[in-house]
Write an enzyme that holds these catalytic residues in place. Sequence first.
Site, PDB file in Angstrom:
ATOM      1  N   GLY A  63       0.810  -1.218   0.000  1.00 43.13           N
ATOM      2  CA  GLY A  63       0.000   0.000   0.000  1.00 43.13           C
ATOM      3  C   GLY A  63       0.842   1.266   0.000  1.00 43.13           C
ATOM      4  O   GLY A  63       0.333   2.368  -0.151  1.00 43.13           O
ATOM      5  N   SER A 113       4.414   2.764   4.406  1.00 44.19           N
ATOM      6  CA  SER A 113       5.522   2.622   5.347  1.00 44.19           C
ATOM      7  C   SER A 113       5.933   3.974   5.939  1.00 44.19           C
ATOM      8  O   SER A 113       5.906   4.989   5.243  1.00 44.19           O
ATOM      9  CB  SER A 113       6.725   2.017   4.622  1.00 44.19           C
ATOM     10  N   ASP A 159      -4.241   2.180  11.586  1.00 46.94           N
ATOM     11  CA  ASP A 159      -4.692   3.510  11.172  1.00 46.94           C
ATOM     12  C   ASP A 159      -4.611   3.679   9.656  1.00 46.94           C
ATOM     13  O   ASP A 159      -5.315   4.489   9.073  1.00 46.94           O
ATOM     14  CB  ASP A 159      -3.825   4.591  11.842  1.00 46.94           C
ATOM     15  N   THR A 192      -1.883  -3.068   2.948  1.00 46.51           N
ATOM     16  CA  THR A 192      -2.321  -4.371   2.446  1.00 46.51           C
ATOM     17  C   THR A 192      -1.965  -5.489   3.417  1.00 46.51           C
ATOM     18  O   THR A 192      -1.078  -5.341   4.259  1.00 46.51           O
ATOM     19  CB  THR A 192      -1.644  -4.684   1.100  1.00 46.51           C
ATOM     20  N   ARG A 249       4.737  -6.972  10.872  1.00 46.28           N
ATOM     21  CA  ARG A 249       4.128  -7.315  12.167  1.00 46.28           C
ATOM     22  C   ARG A 249       3.181  -6.193  12.610  1.00 46.28           C
ATOM     23  O   ARG A 249       3.349  -5.575  13.665  1.00 46.28           O
ATOM     24  CB  ARG A 249       5.187  -7.507  13.253  1.00 46.28           C
ATOM     25  N   THR A 253      12.649  -8.436   3.098  1.00 40.13           N
ATOM     26  CA  THR A 253      14.056  -8.792   2.873  1.00 40.13           C
ATOM     27  C   THR A 253      14.224 -10.255   2.514  1.00 40.13           C
ATOM     28  O   THR A 253      15.309 -10.668   2.130  1.00 40.13           O
ATOM     29  CB  THR A 253      14.911  -8.511   4.128  1.00 40.13           C
ATOM     30  N   LEU A 254      13.156 -11.064   2.680  1.00 39.79           N
ATOM     31  CA  LEU A 254      13.313 -12.502   2.454  1.00 39.79           C
ATOM     32  C   LEU A 254      12.537 -13.002   1.255  1.00 39.79           C
ATOM     33  O   LEU A 254      12.866 -14.040   0.694  1.00 39.79           O
ATOM     34  CB  LEU A 254      12.865 -13.278   3.704  1.00 39.79           C
ATOM     35  N   TYR A 266       2.091   5.904  21.634  1.00 40.03           N
ATOM     36  CA  TYR A 266       2.258   6.593  20.364  1.00 40.03           C
ATOM     37  C   TYR A 266       2.608   8.038  20.648  1.00 40.03           C
ATOM     38  O   TYR A 266       1.955   8.665  21.471  1.00 40.03           O
ATOM     39  CB  TYR A 266       0.903   6.575  19.666  1.00 40.03           C
TER      40      TYR A 266
END
Lengths: 545, 733
Positions: free
Chosen positions: A115, A118, A181, A187, A195, A248-249, A456
């Site tokens: 999506g 990040s 949020d 996605t 996580r 990364t995997l 937060y």
Amino acid sequence: MVLPLLKDWMLNNFNVNLDYVRPAQPEFSAADLPSPVINKPFLEDLQTSGLEHSLDCHDRLFRAHGHTLNEIWALREGSFNRIPDLVAWPTSQVEVMQMVQLANKHNVVIIPFGGGTSVTQALECPSTETRMIISLDTSQMHKILWLDEENLTACLESGVTGKEIEQRLASRGFCLGHEPDSYEFSTLGGWVATRASGMKKNIYGNIEDLVVLVRTVTTRGLLEKSCNAPRTSSGPDLHHAILGSEGTLGVVTEVVVKIRPLPECQKYGSVVFPCFQDGVSCLREVARQRCAPASIRLVDNEQFVFGQALKPENNSLVQSFLDGIKKAYLTRWKGFDINKMCVATLVFEGTLKEVEAQEKRVYETAGKFGGLPAGEENGERGYFLTYLIAYIRDMGLQYGIIAESFETSIPWDRVTDLCHNVKDRLRRECKAMGMQHEPFASCRVTQLYDAGACVYFYFAFCIRGLSDPVKAYEEIESAARDEILACGGSISHHHGIGKIRKKWLKQSISGVGVDVLQSIKRTLDPQNIFGNGNLFDAAVPISKL
Amino acid sequence: MIRAIPSSKFFLHVCAKQSAGWVLGDFCRLVALQLCSSGSIRRAMSFSPKRKGTYEEILHHRSQQSDVGWSLRSYTPPQYRYCSPRRPIDVGTAVLASPIIRHTVLQLSEEDESSFARLEQEAEAIVKEMGHDLGMGAIRLFAFVLSKAWRRIYKAIYVNSEHLTKLQGLCKDYPVLLLPSHRSYMDFLLMSYVCFAVNLPVPVITAGADFMSMKGVGSLLRKSGAFFIRRQFGSDKLYWAIFTEYVQSLVRNGDAPVEFFLEGTRSRAQKSMGPKLGCLSAALEPYFKGEVADIYVVPIGISYDRLLEETLYAYELLGVPKPKESTSGLLKARHVLSGDYGNIHVSFSAPISVHDYFRAGVDRSVHATLPRYMSSHSVEEVACTQSLAVDVLLQQQKAIVLSPWSLVAAILLQHSQPGGMGVAERSQLEGVGVAELAEEVHWLKLQLENFGGRINWPGGYTTEAILMDTLTVHSDLVSVSNENRVYLKHVDDVKSKNAALDPVTMATAVRHLTLALYRNQLLHVFQNLGLVALVVTGSQENEISLEDLYKKFMFLRNLLCKDFIFRPCDVEKDFNGVLLGMKHTNAIVQENNHILVAPSVNKCTVFMSRMFEPFLVAYWVLCQFLLTHNRASWKIRDIIEGTQGLEAAMLNHGMLHHYEILSLELLSNAVNGLIHCGAICREKAANGNPSLLAKPFELSKVATEIASMVTVPTCDDAAAYVKILAVPLSAKL
């Protein structure tokens, strides 16, 4: 929507008014962007394979960033020195496997893209990468492959967004209940890879509780389990190697998740507390009794005041009159200090009866800590604000206000101290940088666990007079993270490591821990095809030396 | 205070024992003095204006003239933003209910099977014994009474205002620790008084438990914010836990600034003593554990033109039992009431942010995996705390405003010629001319300023005028004749416990030591300079290489580390700094990498080396004492008393002339300094008691080194006197 009080709030908190505007730069043209690195044999093979792809510069730019502050800043006022060289849209697991095989064959980098929400620079292309970089966009894999009403599970493709999932499941009377949020855009695959944690985890659980089976395409083939059993004991759970792997995997392609029948009733609520500490004590007690409703969040005084500034225009005189009375009741009769009070917002879900019982129990508990119920509307606005805040941030940039959030998790006994200390650190660092006006530093406790909570932080400051605002921001956030770790908090609760928190990983999971991750990486991806550079710098394969 | 190192325990013990009685007397005097004071306010303040630079006078110059009005004025000091207000008694309740105390009680009851209930009772009793009871009533009463009393005896109380505004702001955001120097009983009343006057929150104060037992006084002190800590509680885990939690509870909640004395006890010798870390590390733990964002530490230097306890200190340092309270004592008390004690200067240093100080050296996240109640300091935290403590002491010294009397005392103590009669002696017999003295004072003042000392030197007056003023304040010690000559006053003969000390020697020693107290106040300014001067003036060569000089400088720093406050890591910096200063003031002459000795032996270096000479002489005698007595193991007490006896004998025979070397504190520091240098080593005797072992080879090396720098009797002479002394001494030992 009109927010009449916001202007004054901005003036008071940052000393900015709306006359000062920093316009965004015009959209990038192809000439402004780095030209693509092309691996010719790869491109030829790709073209033969018939997989959908694009070399268009705006397609590439769109997938070059997430929503981290410096990325948004680069879009508005800066530039990019490395973006993906090609975008591909596989439509199924099989196509993903084809893509990965091609990439592996031609030593081309793949950065999976979901999506694009990040906030850890996880999507940023490593500027030192000389190989061709493919952005693998999963958005065309958005099907619900099957739904099993008997076992309450569903198999979904990884590119489906939270909003789509809930809409489609709802039409069949079910829900997933995972609401970060960002869930409008983010996605399923992204949630697994970072996580993720959802607002209503108290009922539905976090992503690691929701997944039954994960299929991941790696350069060595498909990594998957053999059955949809609810729990297995078969050595370390390999799902946990993928959960949080941050691309990364391999590429997460299909996920079997638990689903739930749609709740009969959903209700908002709110409680005001005389001060933050009282609120935290109440949340702690709720956690102790394990009677938390679907969501419970405690916002501090700063955010409470900010929330008041976001009240929409009151057309009726009666409404503002009522607001006046409410305020007078709290401050005069109940002795609340408007500069100290804070509010907890609540979401209840379940059958009517369950919701009623939950409400009673929560409000009773809150009463023991001086909390007063403050109505549904306040609660609802609180949650609405959550979604709004990302938009407000982008608006703030226009007026020279930088805003960002970061989060952590921490044991109960340290929650209040953490909040005080981090806010203090933010104010101090700003002062040390010579900022004239105190920043807006605010926090909220958003998740309850048996052993602690997720906290937060929101943080905003006016950039006028700063030569490099983004660098200033990064330094301040780095100092704040140091403070969090010093207070006993974690490196991240659900945002992940990405690139901005790599430097603390070793401290967080020990050198041995990093070695373990390195060896998994080496096994699954010896050529570093999934070379987005998140988590840690992959050790260079010996053959290359 | 908390963990006095074993060898200095003896000294503290002696002093504490002796002072317990004195304390009562002093406080009776103080209280009496306050209650019967209704006299007129001193008007002669020509030397004490309302404002001097950043210093403001707070005793006489107030906008509100009446003391009643002032002490009852509205007082709204800043309060810590996260403080939840509570009564003093609630602190104790919170401490008893805290996880650490509950845990400690549980653990102890499991360990030695003593009953849980008994331990809980014990804990309650300890908290009750400890607890402060700070209330504005007592503060206002003190504000009123002390105003009345102090105006009679003090010309002025000056407080520097440069950091006050910042400090007031900091009190809102962070817990604050006030760390004053401690050189008089007055310190803590004075601190509270000053805080009240300048609108800072009145502190809670760590006080030694010896005050507590005094009827009336104890509870009055509690009400003014004191909480009481036993002097020694060794390995009493419960007490230790309660003490640390009590301090931490105050810091965490920020009820009030916490005040304590880093040196643990009053510095009777009037120079800073090594820090005791117990209280500081307890108070900093909330920061290390992330319970507070930061803690601000405020070093404060307090100086008195004249000490209330001046002769008392001299007696205590000599180990003389105090004379019984008597009519004459009462008369003396009246004397205190009417005396002129000059000015007081209270200097707040810039507040130190513990966070900024520890930022580089300490990783607080190491505490993340242990429950918070478990007390643990990492190695880095201990080291940084130690370093902070030393820095605070240095800041205190830097802040202290010296009295011109310190200069006079330093000069009067100097000997006119090596081995001959000193000025101190001369000034008793034939006196010193005021003009001659003024010239010397002026010279020394210049040196002081060149090397960073701060002195109370009112502008617009001649040196002579300032000298006369300070001589008037100290008319108990000196008199000025009609011919304008300054005489030292006679001291009555004093009896000592130590049979080796005769009354006349003791009387001289008291006179010397009283002066030495004031001289000691300025030593820190010259401590590095003095050491260089000792090496240079002692040199037999034509030139000294910088390398050799540095080596000897290092040797002296190591040896004198208990007598002066040095930062061990700053040796090189200090050395280079002082050399530069000395070159600029022509105190030394350097060519290439060598110091030329002849031109470097001048007034400055000679004066400075003589100022520090007594210390080395005392260390030397101590070495000789140990070298001539062949014993397998020593108790520190025996070494000190024996050395004191030997010194007395040598003084009587004119072999030595520094009477101040009889000071027990000096000898105690000497033992510890020699331990530090490895010339004495600590051992545990078979019965488990600590004992000391002399190492002859190292001792004689130290003695030889000292003898190369200062004039000492030949070793043979010394040995002879040891033999004379040997009979009674060994009989006693």
